[in-house]
Structure formats: structure tokens, C-alpha cells
Design a protein around this motif. Structure first.
Motif, PDB file in Angstrom:
ATOM      1  N   GLY A 165       9.238 -18.401 -15.353  1.00  0.00           N
ATOM      2  CA  GLY A 165       8.500 -17.484 -14.489  1.00  0.00           C
ATOM      3  C   GLY A 165       8.262 -16.160 -15.185  1.00  0.00           C
ATOM      4  N   LYS A 166       7.416 -15.363 -14.640  1.00  0.00           N
ATOM      5  CA  LYS A 166       7.169 -14.028 -15.193  1.00  0.00           C
ATOM      6  C   LYS A 166       6.502 -13.188 -14.123  1.00  0.00           C
ATOM      7  N   ALA A 167       6.847 -11.912 -14.094  1.00  0.00           N
ATOM      8  CA  ALA A 167       6.167 -10.996 -13.170  1.00  0.00           C
ATOM      9  C   ALA A 167       5.481  -9.901 -13.971  1.00  0.00           C
ATOM     10  N   VAL A 168       4.364  -9.472 -13.458  1.00  0.00           N
ATOM     11  CA  VAL A 168       3.636  -8.373 -14.079  1.00  0.00           C
ATOM     12  C   VAL A 168       3.375  -7.341 -12.989  1.00  0.00           C
ATOM     13  N   ILE A 169       3.850  -6.128 -13.201  1.00  0.00           N
ATOM     14  CA  ILE A 169       3.505  -5.043 -12.275  1.00  0.00           C
ATOM     15  C   ILE A 169       2.314  -4.312 -12.882  1.00  0.00           C
ATOM     16  N   LEU A 170       1.220  -4.267 -12.126  1.00  0.00           N
ATOM     17  CA  LEU A 170       0.001  -3.628 -12.634  1.00  0.00           C
ATOM     18  C   LEU A 170       0.140  -2.122 -12.412  1.00  0.00           C
ATOM     19  N   ALA A 171       0.571  -1.424 -13.453  1.00  0.00           N
ATOM     20  CA  ALA A 171       0.816   0.016 -13.350  1.00  0.00           C
ATOM     21  C   ALA A 171      -0.504   0.781 -13.322  1.00  0.00           C
ATOM     22  N   THR A 199       2.900   5.327 -13.203  1.00  0.00           N
ATOM     23  CA  THR A 199       3.795   5.905 -12.199  1.00  0.00           C
ATOM     24  C   THR A 199       4.780   4.847 -11.717  1.00  0.00           C
ATOM     25  N   LYS A 200       6.067   5.136 -11.940  1.00  0.00           N
ATOM     26  CA  LYS A 200       7.098   4.176 -11.505  1.00  0.00           C
ATOM     27  C   LYS A 200       8.051   4.925 -10.573  1.00  0.00           C
ATOM     28  N   THR A 201       8.011   4.619  -9.290  1.00  0.00           N
ATOM     29  CA  THR A 201       8.845   5.346  -8.326  1.00  0.00           C
ATOM     30  C   THR A 201       9.928   4.427  -7.765  1.00  0.00           C
ATOM     31  N   PRO A 202      10.987   5.005  -7.185  1.00  0.00           N
ATOM     32  CA  PRO A 202      12.016   4.180  -6.539  1.00  0.00           C
ATOM     33  C   PRO A 202      11.401   3.298  -5.445  1.00  0.00           C
ATOM     34  N   GLU A 203      10.392   3.820  -4.756  1.00  0.00           N
ATOM     35  CA  GLU A 203       9.754   3.051  -3.672  1.00  0.00           C
ATOM     36  C   GLU A 203       9.041   1.820  -4.236  1.00  0.00           C
ATOM     37  N   LEU A 204       8.386   2.018  -5.373  1.00  0.00           N
ATOM     38  CA  LEU A 204       7.656   0.901  -5.991  1.00  0.00           C
ATOM     39  C   LEU A 204       8.637  -0.198  -6.444  1.00  0.00           C
ATOM     40  N   LEU A 205       9.751   0.221  -7.059  1.00  0.00           N
ATOM     41  CA  LEU A 205      10.741  -0.772  -7.508  1.00  0.00           C
ATOM     42  C   LEU A 205      11.391  -1.465  -6.310  1.00  0.00           C
ATOM     43  N   ARG A 237       0.824  -1.222   0.000  1.00  0.00           N
ATOM     44  CA  ARG A 237       0.000   0.000   0.000  1.00  0.00           C
ATOM     45  C   ARG A 237       0.851   1.262   0.000  1.00  0.00           C
ATOM     46  N   ALA A 238       1.957   1.219   0.748  1.00  0.00           N
ATOM     47  CA  ALA A 238       2.760   2.437   0.908  1.00  0.00           C
ATOM     48  C   ALA A 238       3.299   2.928  -0.448  1.00  0.00           C
ATOM     49  N   SER A 239       3.811   1.998  -1.275  1.00  0.00           N
ATOM     50  CA  SER A 239       4.390   2.419  -2.562  1.00  0.00           C
ATOM     51  C   SER A 239       3.366   2.348  -3.682  1.00  0.00           C
ATOM     52  N   GLY A 240       2.242   1.705  -3.442  1.00  0.00           N
ATOM     53  CA  GLY A 240       1.229   1.546  -4.487  1.00  0.00           C
ATOM     54  C   GLY A 240       1.479   0.320  -5.354  1.00  0.00           C
ATOM     55  N   LEU A 241       2.485  -0.499  -4.983  1.00  0.00           N
ATOM     56  CA  LEU A 241       2.798  -1.672  -5.816  1.00  0.00           C
ATOM     57  C   LEU A 241       1.668  -2.693  -5.804  1.00  0.00           C
ATOM     58  N   MET A 242       1.315  -3.130  -6.995  1.00  0.00           N
ATOM     59  CA  MET A 242       0.396  -4.257  -7.166  1.00  0.00           C
ATOM     60  C   MET A 242       1.042  -5.120  -8.245  1.00  0.00           C
ATOM     61  N   ALA A 243       1.380  -6.342  -7.918  1.00  0.00           N
ATOM     62  CA  ALA A 243       2.091  -7.178  -8.892  1.00  0.00           C
ATOM     63  C   ALA A 243       1.656  -8.627  -8.782  1.00  0.00           C
ATOM     64  N   ILE A 244       1.865  -9.355  -9.864  1.00  0.00           N
ATOM     65  CA  ILE A 244       1.601 -10.797  -9.874  1.00  0.00           C
ATOM     66  C   ILE A 244       2.897 -11.478 -10.313  1.00  0.00           C
ATOM     67  N   ILE A 245       3.346 -12.425  -9.525  1.00  0.00           N
ATOM     68  CA  ILE A 245       4.552 -13.174  -9.891  1.00  0.00           C
ATOM     69  C   ILE A 245       4.128 -14.631 -10.082  1.00  0.00           C
ATOM     70  N   ALA A 286      17.930  -0.806  -9.869  1.00  0.00           N
ATOM     71  CA  ALA A 286      17.214  -0.394  -8.645  1.00  0.00           C
ATOM     72  C   ALA A 286      16.675  -1.632  -7.916  1.00  0.00           C
ATOM     73  N   VAL A 287      16.092  -2.566  -8.666  1.00  0.00           N
ATOM     74  CA  VAL A 287      15.549  -3.794  -8.062  1.00  0.00           C
ATOM     75  C   VAL A 287      16.679  -4.606  -7.412  1.00  0.00           C
ATOM     76  N   SER A 288      17.859  -4.586  -8.063  1.00  0.00           N
ATOM     77  CA  SER A 288      18.987  -5.404  -7.571  1.00  0.00           C
ATOM     78  C   SER A 288      19.529  -4.897  -6.232  1.00  0.00           C
ATOM     79  N   LYS A 289      19.140  -3.692  -5.828  1.00  0.00           N
ATOM     80  CA  LYS A 289      19.560  -3.195  -4.497  1.00  0.00           C
ATOM     81  C   LYS A 289      18.804  -3.933  -3.385  1.00  0.00           C
ATOM     82  N   ARG A 290      17.665  -4.581  -3.760  1.00  0.00           N
ATOM     83  CA  ARG A 290      16.856  -5.246  -2.741  1.00  0.00           C
ATOM     84  C   ARG A 290      16.837  -6.761  -2.867  1.00  0.00           C
ATOM     85  N   THR A 291      17.269  -7.261  -4.027  1.00  0.00           N
ATOM     86  CA  THR A 291      17.263  -8.721  -4.188  1.00  0.00           C
ATOM     87  C   THR A 291      18.445  -9.176  -5.027  1.00  0.00           C
ATOM     88  N   GLN A 292      18.941 -10.368  -4.705  1.00  0.00           N
ATOM     89  CA  GLN A 292      20.033 -10.937  -5.507  1.00  0.00           C
ATOM     90  C   GLN A 292      19.474 -11.745  -6.681  1.00  0.00           C
TER      91      GLN A 292
END
Ligand code: NAD
Length: 355
Positions: free
Chosen positions: A80-86, A91-97, A22-30, A126-132
């Protein structure tokens, strides 16, 4: 959202993970379709779907496609595949990524991400800062793998076209072989340059009129209008722009012996593979011939996991196996009188233990 297992595109997917922050607005399906050969790998699509159900369908359909593609590429990766529901404004923010990176990390390596439509190399950094569990990162040294997968994809398609010419026309020489190239961007432009070096006769088309003219001048190629390229009489038609270009109408009008190019999902519907086959045109299944990019991305990831960097030579050695895999598909297609797309699907299903 409806139950995913009632969707027509549900194919015993091992995991469908819905992420909401909710905080970043991210809605995604992996979605992970199969992890039979390794972690489910495939890019992240950033797209606005007016109906989120279409996002779910994309995640299901595209993750299964990645299972097949990675298996046929000989990679130790599942699909696999991920979909970010924009949102509508995309709007793509650093917080969302960052939130997306946290979600991928939270899956503990069951899903490995990379770029897809709407996601850039910078986004992946940006994503790689949070996951390997990420790939498709910038090249970090001379001779290292990574970076733009386009040239690797182009190299595989070039080799695949040569294999198709050998199979269908019975010659190892591209000298004077006429190739009609639809789309001269990252992939199509690379294919055209490699073919020109071998003396192929080229006809090019792109909606970017200035870009295609500049390339044609450089390579001594002809140019036709975008709506004329699929009816150009040629030996090889190489689609490298849009998907779903092979339909009832266009297949009827093709004036070629071979269709071999990098565009994803070239067959408008599954039955169009049979229609191409019945016309006696040799088809290179798209996900087999265009695997150079995922081979680069997958090799980069596997090496990093082992604490080292993959080299371009290592990647190219794997790409050089694409022609043999295509030849295997075509030989079986000839022997069983079955269209190559169906043969490739069956081979992939066998490789992922779902024959
Ligand atoms: P790109 O955007 O660099 O190039 C696409 C080109 O097609 C552009 O020059 C564009 O102007 C042109 N084009 C668009 N509509 C056209 C039309 N109607 N007629 C003629 N030309 C048209 O993209 P790319 O990376 O070269 O990818 C091309 C295709 O290959 C896509 O279908 C993509 O999904 C697929 N693909 C790419 C990769 C990769 O590594 N880049 C990997 C696998 C598959």
C-alpha cells in the motif's frame, strides 16, 4: 480526477481511496495494490504535485512496488501507499495529520502507514494518536525494534553485497574487494562502515563534500567527485543516493562487476535491467536488497498488533535472509538467461498470487 482504472500504472489495485477533509485542508490518496499476504503496508508521501494526477500515479506505482518488496522480504504484509497532496507552501498542521490518521483508522487496518518522503517520525507519532495502523514509531526500550530504518537497510545491503561478491567473484572474503559507494547518508554511510570492518577497499562520493571527507578519513577510504563515482573502476558499485541512475549512457560507462545498493528505483526504465545484464554485470534488484527498513517497520507493526514489542534481534534475523533471496534470484537468472530484475518481479508476482 480521471478514473484511476484508466491510468497506465493501474495494475488491478484492490483499493484506491480518495480522502478530502475541508476543515484541515487534507487531500490524500490511499492505494492498496494487494492484500494477498496481509494488510497493504507502505509509507505516506507528503508532496506538492502541481498536477494531482501525478500524485495518483505515485500512489498506484509505489503501492505496487510495496507489494513486491514486502512479498520478497517474507513479510505477512501486502502493498500500500498513501500520498498527501500538499499545497504549494507544503503546509503541514496537526489538524491535517489528525485528519489523515482518522482516514487511515477508517479503513479498519486494510492500510498500514509509516514514514516516506516529507513525513518525519514526529509526524507518525501525531498520526498514531488517531490510528493504531501505523508503524515506524520511535524506539521505546533497549534492544527494541523501531526508529530510524536506515541502519537496518544498511545492514541488509551489506549482507547483499557480500552475497553478490560470493556469487560473482567466488569469494567469501571482502578483504581488498573494491566498493564504490555513491551517497554516504544514513544508508550509504552505514554500508561503508560495515564494509570497512571487513577490510574492503572503499571509494566514496557525496555532494556533501565535508561529510564524505570526514567519513573517508575515519574509514581510510578514497573520495572522488560525485560525477566520477559511476565510472570508477571497482568490483562493486553501490548506489545509495538517487534513483534512475542506471540509464543507457551510465550503464555503458560502468566499470564494475556488480551493482548492489539501496537507492530506490535504480533502473531509469524497465529495459535498463536487460542492458546491465547484457554487459555481464550482476545486479541486485533494489527492492530485494534494500528491504531491511521495511522489515524493521513491518516486524514492529506485527508485534504491536500481538500486544508485544519486537526486538532488534528478531528484525536482524529476518534481514539475514536477504542474501538467500538474492542468491535465489541470481541462480534463476543464470539458469533462465533472464535479467535479475525480471526474475525478481516474477517471483514477487507469484508470491502475491498474480503469476
Ligand atoms: P540520506 O538523505 O540520508 O542520504 C542520501 C545521501 O546521498 C546524502 O548524503 C546526499 O548528500 C547524497 N547525495 C545526493 N545526491 C547525490 C549525488 N548526486 N551524488 C552523490 N551523493 C548524493 O538518505 P538515505 O536514507 O541514506 O537513503 C538513500 C537511498 O536509499 C534513497 O534512494 C532512499 O530512497 C533509499 N532507501 C532508503 C531506506 C532507508 O531506510 N533510509 C530504505 C530503502 C531505500
Amino acid at each position: 480526477m480521471t478514473a484511476f482504472w484508466t491510468e497506465p500504472d493501474f495494475d488491478d489495485h484492490e483499493m484506491v481511496h480518495v480522502v478530502r477533509d475541508r476543515a484541515s485542508g487534507l487531500m490524500a490518496i490511499i492505494a492498496v495494490h494487494s492484500s494477498h499476504l496481509g494488510p497493504g503496508a507502505g509509507g505516506t508521501r507528503f508532496w506538492h504535485y502541481p498536477d494531482p494526477k501525478d500524485g495518483l500515479r505515485d500512489a498506484l506505482r509505489l503501492s505496487r512496488g510495496m507489494s513486491y518488496k514486502n512479498a520478497m522480504a517474507g513479510l505477512a504484509l501486502g502493498g500500500g501507499k498513501a500520498v498527501i497532496l500538499a499545497d504549494e507552501a507544503r503546509t503541514k498542521t496537526p489538524e491535517l495529520l489528525a485528519a489523515f490518521g482518522d482516514a487511515v483508522e477508517g479503513l479498519g487496518g486494510r492500510y498500514v502507514t509509516a514514514e516516506d518522503v516529507g513525513i518525519s517520525e514526529a509526524d507518525m507519532v501525531a498520526v498514531s494518536k488517531r490510528t493504531q495502523h501505523v508503524s515506524g514509531l520511535p524506539v521505546t526500550g533497549e534492544g527494541s525494534a523501531g526508529g530510524d530504518p536506515g541502519p537496518f537497510t544498511a545492514f541488509g545491503i551489506y549482507l547483499g553485497i557480500k552475497a553478490a561478491v560470493a556469487h560473482k567473484l567466488g569469494t567469501d572474503s571482502m578483504d581488498g574487494v573494491h566498493v564504490a559507494v555513491q551517497g554516504t547518508g544514513s544508508v550509504g554511510g552505514g554500508v561503508a562502515r560495515l564494509l570497512a570492518k571487513d577490510g574492503a577497499r572503499l571509494t566514496l562520493a557525496d555532494i556533501d563534500a565535508d561529510g564524505v571527507k570526514a567519513l573517508a578519513d575515519e574509514l581510510g577510504a578514497d573520495v572522488v567527485a560525485p560525477d566520477a563515482i559511476m565510472t570508477t573502476p571497482c568490483d562493486v558499485f553501490s548506489p545509495n543516493a538517487l534513483g534512475a541512475i542506471l540509464d543507457d549512457e551510465s550503464i555503458e560507462k560502468l566499470d564494475t562487476k556488480i551493482v548492489a545498493g539501496g537507492a530506490n528505483n535504480q533502473l531509469a526504465r524497465a529495459r535498463h535491467g536487460q542492458a546491465v545484464f547484457e554487459r555481464g554485470i550482476l545486479y541486485a534488484p533494489d527492492y530485494v536488497i534494500n528491504a531491511g527498513g521495511i522489515i524493521s517497520v513491518g516486524t514492529e507493526y506485527a508485534a504491536r498488533r500481538d500486544g508485544r514489542q519486537a526486538s532488534r534481534d528478531e528484525v536482524n534475523a529476518l534481514i539475514e535472509k536477504i542474501p538467500a533471496r538474492l542468491a535465489q534470484v541470481w541462480q534463476k537468472s543464470d539458469a533462465d538467461n533472464t535479467s535479475p530484475d525480471v526474475v525478481a518481479d516474477r517471483m514477487a508476482q507469484e508470491l502475491i498470487g498474480r503469476a
